[in-house]
Design a protein around this motif. Structure first.
Motif, PDB file in Angstrom:
ATOM      1  N   GLN B  55       0.905  18.624  -1.944  1.00  0.00           N
ATOM      2  CA  GLN B  55       1.920  17.670  -2.619  1.00  0.00           C
ATOM      3  C   GLN B  55       3.403  17.561  -2.159  1.00  0.00           C
ATOM      4  O   GLN B  55       3.875  16.762  -2.395  1.00  0.00           O
ATOM      5  CB  GLN B  55       1.793  18.645  -4.075  1.00  0.00           C
ATOM      6  N   HIS B  58       4.841  14.210  -0.783  1.00  0.00           N
ATOM      7  CA  HIS B  58       5.341  13.360  -1.607  1.00  0.00           C
ATOM      8  C   HIS B  58       6.670  13.811  -2.026  1.00  0.00           C
ATOM      9  O   HIS B  58       7.347  12.811  -2.552  1.00  0.00           O
ATOM     10  CB  HIS B  58       4.227  12.977  -2.507  1.00  0.00           C
ATOM     11  N   ARG B  62      10.887  12.315  -1.149  1.00  0.00           N
ATOM     12  CA  ARG B  62      11.834  11.758  -2.086  1.00  0.00           C
ATOM     13  C   ARG B  62      13.026  12.361  -1.779  1.00  0.00           C
ATOM     14  O   ARG B  62      14.085  12.146  -2.766  1.00  0.00           O
ATOM     15  CB  ARG B  62      11.233  11.838  -3.505  1.00  0.00           C
ATOM     16  N   GLU B 139       5.972  -2.260   4.286  1.00  0.00           N
ATOM     17  CA  GLU B 139       5.247  -2.480   3.448  1.00  0.00           C
ATOM     18  C   GLU B 139       3.702  -3.003   3.756  1.00  0.00           C
ATOM     19  O   GLU B 139       2.943  -2.661   3.223  1.00  0.00           O
ATOM     20  CB  GLU B 139       6.041  -3.591   2.504  1.00  0.00           C
ATOM     21  N   GLU B 140       3.809  -3.824   4.887  1.00  0.00           N
ATOM     22  CA  GLU B 140       2.403  -4.251   5.212  1.00  0.00           C
ATOM     23  C   GLU B 140       1.608  -3.091   5.876  1.00  0.00           C
ATOM     24  O   GLU B 140       0.394  -3.176   5.563  1.00  0.00           O
ATOM     25  CB  GLU B 140       2.823  -5.371   6.379  1.00  0.00           C
ATOM     26  N   SER B 142       1.860   0.317   5.591  1.00  0.00           N
ATOM     27  CA  SER B 142       1.874   1.555   4.983  1.00  0.00           C
ATOM     28  C   SER B 142       1.638   1.186   3.539  1.00  0.00           C
ATOM     29  O   SER B 142       1.253   2.380   2.715  1.00  0.00           O
ATOM     30  CB  SER B 142       3.136   2.300   5.226  1.00  0.00           C
ATOM     31  N   GLY B 143       2.045   0.251   2.902  1.00  0.00           N
ATOM     32  CA  GLY B 143       1.712   0.158   1.490  1.00  0.00           C
ATOM     33  C   GLY B 143       2.857   0.292   0.536  1.00  0.00           C
ATOM     34  O   GLY B 143       2.768   0.350  -0.648  1.00  0.00           O
ATOM     35  N   GLY B 144       4.071   0.788   1.102  1.00  0.00           N
ATOM     36  CA  GLY B 144       5.345   1.031   0.363  1.00  0.00           C
ATOM     37  C   GLY B 144       6.356   0.437   1.247  1.00  0.00           C
ATOM     38  O   GLY B 144       6.587   1.051   2.208  1.00  0.00           O
ATOM     39  N   SER B 147       8.844   4.275  -0.096  1.00  0.00           N
ATOM     40  CA  SER B 147       8.094   5.456   0.118  1.00  0.00           C
ATOM     41  C   SER B 147       6.794   5.175   0.586  1.00  0.00           C
ATOM     42  O   SER B 147       5.825   4.686   0.308  1.00  0.00           O
ATOM     43  CB  SER B 147       7.948   6.110  -1.363  1.00  0.00           C
ATOM     44  N   HIS B 148       6.998   5.215   2.037  1.00  0.00           N
ATOM     45  CA  HIS B 148       5.728   4.906   2.894  1.00  0.00           C
ATOM     46  C   HIS B 148       4.462   5.681   2.614  1.00  0.00           C
ATOM     47  O   HIS B 148       3.317   5.153   2.852  1.00  0.00           O
ATOM     48  CB  HIS B 148       5.961   4.808   4.465  1.00  0.00           C
ATOM     49  N   ALA B 149       4.678   6.791   2.426  1.00  0.00           N
ATOM     50  CA  ALA B 149       3.483   7.745   2.479  1.00  0.00           C
ATOM     51  C   ALA B 149       2.704   7.693   3.484  1.00  0.00           C
ATOM     52  O   ALA B 149       1.398   7.683   3.630  1.00  0.00           O
ATOM     53  CB  ALA B 149       2.718   7.831   0.962  1.00  0.00           C
ATOM     54  N   GLN B 152      -0.031  12.548   6.543  1.00  0.00           N
ATOM     55  CA  GLN B 152      -0.349  13.319   5.878  1.00  0.00           C
ATOM     56  C   GLN B 152      -0.618  14.575   6.898  1.00  0.00           C
ATOM     57  O   GLN B 152      -0.390  14.472   8.161  1.00  0.00           O
ATOM     58  CB  GLN B 152      -1.989  12.998   5.359  1.00  0.00           C
ATOM     59  N   ARG B 157      -1.984   8.301   7.589  1.00  0.00           N
ATOM     60  CA  ARG B 157      -2.833   7.711   6.857  1.00  0.00           C
ATOM     61  C   ARG B 157      -3.335   6.448   7.084  1.00  0.00           C
ATOM     62  O   ARG B 157      -4.744   5.943   6.495  1.00  0.00           O
ATOM     63  CB  ARG B 157      -2.126   7.279   5.378  1.00  0.00           C
TER      64      ARG B 157
END
Ligand code: SF4
Ligand code: SF4
Lengths: 126, 360, 308
Positions: B55, B58, B62, B139-140, B142-144, B147-149, B152, B157
């Motif tokens: 957890q 994430h 931030r 964004e392309e 990592s999806g964000g 916050s690329h997230a 892991q 990821r």
């Protein structure tokens, strides 16, 4: 010579910008493209879910909630307004039941009242 | 003229994040200033002790909205060091790629803010437009956007395929010419030079006394760069060119950052070209054995320091983060003397404030 | 009677100046936006802003002098409107008299002084700072501007704008004889209008809103209107003094050329604000006295030699 050329870089850029179309996207009147892998609204496949609760354990924002009575009888809730759209649940689920779509999520003024029932095993059995 | 105190912040058009300064001025001269911090303290270090290692990724992300990836990267390396696992080389390269992209967009953002503060709004708009290209890449892949997230514990990821690598390379080439143009502007625009040259110089001794790191230190001629010095993988296999400048004034700080953007662009290309094949993640256990570890890495603003202690459970016993901005902020009151009122924005911008990082 | 009322209220008076002021603001913002790769506001944005400001609550600090704070924008507004009456528009000037150039220059300076006073009386720290800066700036640009503007007057052998324009009809536009003077006048105008790169008194990152930090509501609306009208009057004046040679038989053609010239000048003003950084106040004073004044004197010397 090089110095003079450098001096005009900004002017060039400005004139170029004047000639070219502006870059603003007139959202919401024009479509905004979101890439395939964008982490948007969460989609859930109730058939694949086994109720293991791994996603609930790993969710950093406490946006998932499971009420478990037994192995078969449980409800899985999702709070979209609490969710951080971090992708951890998608990662943690071993059955591929939970994943992100590339749709944008709406907004709410009451964070805790916005609940999606992902799976209510009693309801689905009846 | 009498001495008057002007408040700058917590809300002021100059500041993007809350920070409170009292600046004593007399006419147009600044006599001194004091600082108050803590407006965005969120207790992240304490929170981190109550959450699991997974957890926390994430949560840590931030801490900062600009350099979010380097925070999680450092954290993940710390956890992996305690676990005693080594992540696959491909994952290391992807992490480094994201770090470099982040440095590019952070420096571009910073340059835009400096330009806005000295009234060069066009550069502000243009750099932020260019920065948007970097965010699009992120964004392309990592999806964000912010916050690329991407991380892991045990790897990353996502994987990059050929197609995405090609797309990134294309955008980077476009950015290259833009950054060259920016360099031209800061080297030749007379008003911008007049506003930054010779403003609030910092001596290397002062840098060392206050423990300032990152581009500010390098602009004063202190040669520190954690990418090279800490040799976190994969930077030990990459050649990192460290940019330094001897002047130490606001212009040198600008120059160093723009040059660094160029270095990072080159580094990105190298990383994409030399990326080894293979997996991007290894399995990591949830419980972390007892022990403590220190990991240092280079955030866009300087050295990032993570101390992590584990007591054998699945939650950290202590997590300490030291961000580069805090040291730079402590130097701020020193800089706020013997300057003009009009120089306050330049000095503030030169620090590259990240209050959210400093307060946590 | 009816005629002069029309002149005062419609053309070239109140209504025309307000409309052209708002148009100027829109064009300026639009050009700037396009320079910066943005879309820019729609055409009614300045008007909408004005209406919004007029309908908003009017606040002032507790001890500030409310009467003066109301009076100052009104005085400035009336003085720039009056100045606008005397500036020939496409060669049309109902109230011309010998010496109107001096009246225009004087009336155009009133808003700056009122701006300074507005900063002092509104009792905010930032407004006092901004007011002081505006006065310092006033001394830096006003002198070169005055010297530059006296160039056309000397060459035209008159202090009346319409006479100067007539002389230009015979000799050709004065921009040919005084390109330097024109550039200096534009620089002075930018200083007068407090536009980037001379927006020192209202630099957002330094003094928040300058003198007008504490103003709100209708008063701020009036101030914005003053700035816009000041800008158009300045632009009209420069066009008349340096490009005023067109003695067209056809009024439509004269108006068309006048409008095109104005557009080009607005483009130049927006372009300058797009590509220059803001100067520091000491740098501006240095620029004004060490560079602009000698250059202006050089230009005047040249003009006098030419006139002999
Ligand atoms: S995306 Fe993250 S915050 Fe949202 S439900 Fe999944 S794990 Fe929780
Ligand atoms: S969604 Fe996946 S992780 Fe969550 S309870 Fe269902 S099967 Fe388990």
């Amino acid at each position: 010579m090089d110095k003079i050329k450098k001096r005009f870089t900004l002017l060039n850029a400005v004139v170029e910008a004047m000639i070219k179309q502006p870059e603003t996207i007139k959202y919401p009147f024009a479509a905004m493209e979101l890439p395939e892998g964008f982490r948007g609204a969460i989609v859930f496949d109730p058939d694949k879910c086994s109720g293991c609760g791994l996603c609930v354990r790993d969710c950093p924002a406490e946006a998932l909630h499971i009420n478990k009575k037994s192995r078969e009888e449980y409800t899985l809730l999702h709070y979209p307004a609490r969710c951080a759209y971090c992708g951890q649940c998608e990662d943690s689920c071993r059955h591929g039941a939970i994943s992100h779509s590339n749709k944008l999520v709406g907004a709410t003024t009451h964070k805790d009242d916005w609940v999606l029932v992902f799976k209510d095993s009693k309801a689905s059995q009846e | 003229m009498d001495k008057i105190s002007i408040p700058i912040g917590p809300q002021h058009p100059l500041l993007k994040e809350p920070l409170s300064m009292m600046v004593d001025i007399s006419g147009e001269k600044v006599l001194g200033g004091s600082l108050r911090l803590g407006y965005v303290h969120r207790g992240i270090e304490r929170l981190a002790q109550q959450r699991t290692y997974v957890q926390n990724i994430h949560l840590i992300e931030r801490i900062c909205g600009i350099c979010s990836h380097v925070h999680t990267t450092t954290y993940c390396y710390a956890v992996e060091a305690l676990l005693g696992i080594e992540i696959p080389p491909r994952a290391q390269y992807i992490r480094a790629l994201m770090c470099e992209l982040e440095r590019i967009h952070s420096h571009l953002l910073w340059l835009g803010i400096l330009a806005k503060h000295i009234g060069l709004d066009t550069i502000f708009m243009h750099t932020w437009h260019d920065r948007e290209m970097v965010l699009d890449i992120m964004e392309e892949v990592s999806g964000g956007r912010i916050s690329h997230a991407a991380n892991q514990i045990g790897g990353v990821r996502f994987d990059l395929d050929e197609e995405k690598g090609e797309m990134i390379r294309k955008i980077l080439i476009k950015l290259h010419s833009q950054v060259e143009g920016l360099l031209d502007v800061i080297e030749s625009e007379p008003a911008a030079i007049a506003r930054t040259k010779g403003v609030a110089p910092i001596s290397p001794d002062l840098i060392k006394a206050y423990g300032v790191v990152g581009p500010i230190a390098r602009a004063s001629g202190v040669d520190v760069d954690m990418r090279r010095d800490a040799s976190l993988p994969p930077y030990d296999q990459l050649e990192v060119k460290v940019i330094t400048h001897s002047d130490g004034d606001a212009w040198a700080r600008t120059f160093v950052r723009v040059e660094e953007t160029r270095v990072s662009l080159n580094l990105c290309e190298t990383i994409i070209r030399e990326m080894p094949r293979g997996d991007v993640v290894v399995h990591a256990p949830r419980r972390v054995p007892e022990g403590e570890v220190i990991i240092r890495s280079e955030a866009p603003r300087g050295e990032l320091f993570y101390y992590l202690r584990s007591d054998g459970s699945d939650k950290p016993a202590r997590l300490k983060v030291r961000t580069p901005t805090l040291a730079a902020l402590s130097l701020l009151p020193v800089q706020l003397s013997e300057i003009n009122v009009a120089d306050i924005p330049v000095v503030l911008a030169g620090v590259d404030l990240c209050i959210a990082c400093a307060d946590r | 009677m009816f005629r002069s009322l029309f002149h005062l209220l419609v053309f070239p008076g109140f209504l025309f100046l307000v409309i052209s002021g708002l148009t100027f603001e829109w064009l300026d913002r639009k050009f700037l936006a396009r320079f910066q790769r943005r879309v820019g506001p729609p055409w009614y944005q300045p008007l909408a802003d004005l209406i919004k400001l007029f309908s908003k609550e009017d606040l002032l600090p507790k001890n500030a002098n409310d009467f003066l704070a109301t009076l100052l924008p009104l005085i400035s507004l009336s003085s720039v409107l009056t100045a606008g009456l005397y500036v020939p528009i496409a060669g049309y000037t109902p109230f011309s008299f010998e010496g109107d150039l001096i009246v225009i220059i004087f009336l155009m300076s009133v808003p700056t002084l009122a701006y300074y006073l507005a900063g002092i009386i509104s009792l905010g720290i930032y407004s006092v700072l901004g007011g002081g800066r505006s006065l310092l700036q006033f001394f830096s640009y006003e002198v070169p501007l005055l010297i530059a503007l006296s160039g056309p007057a000397i060459l035209g052998r008159s202090w009346s704008v319409s006479t100067i324009m007539e002389t230009q009809g015979r000799l050709g536009p004065f921009i040919i004889f005084q390109p330097l003077g024109f550039v200096l006048a534009v620089v002075g105008l930018i200083g007068k209008l407090k536009r980037d790169p001379f927006d020192i008194p209202k630099a957002t990152s330094e003094v928040v809103g300058g003198s007008l930090t504490e103003f709100s509501g209708a008063k701020l609306g009036f101030w914005n209107l003053v700035m816009d009208i000041q800008a158009v009057v300045g632009i009209f004046l420069l066009i008349d003094l340096y490009f005023g040679w067109i003695k067209m038989s056809h009024p439509i053609l004269a108006i068309a050329i006048f409008v095109i010239e104005c557009l080009i000048l607005i483009l130049v003003l927006s372009g300058t604000s797009a590509i220059f950084a803001r100067l520091r106040i000491d740098q501006l004073a240095g620029l004004g006295w060490r560079i602009l004044v000698p250059l202006a004197l050089l230009q005047i010397g040249f003009v006098i030699l030419m006139g002999v």
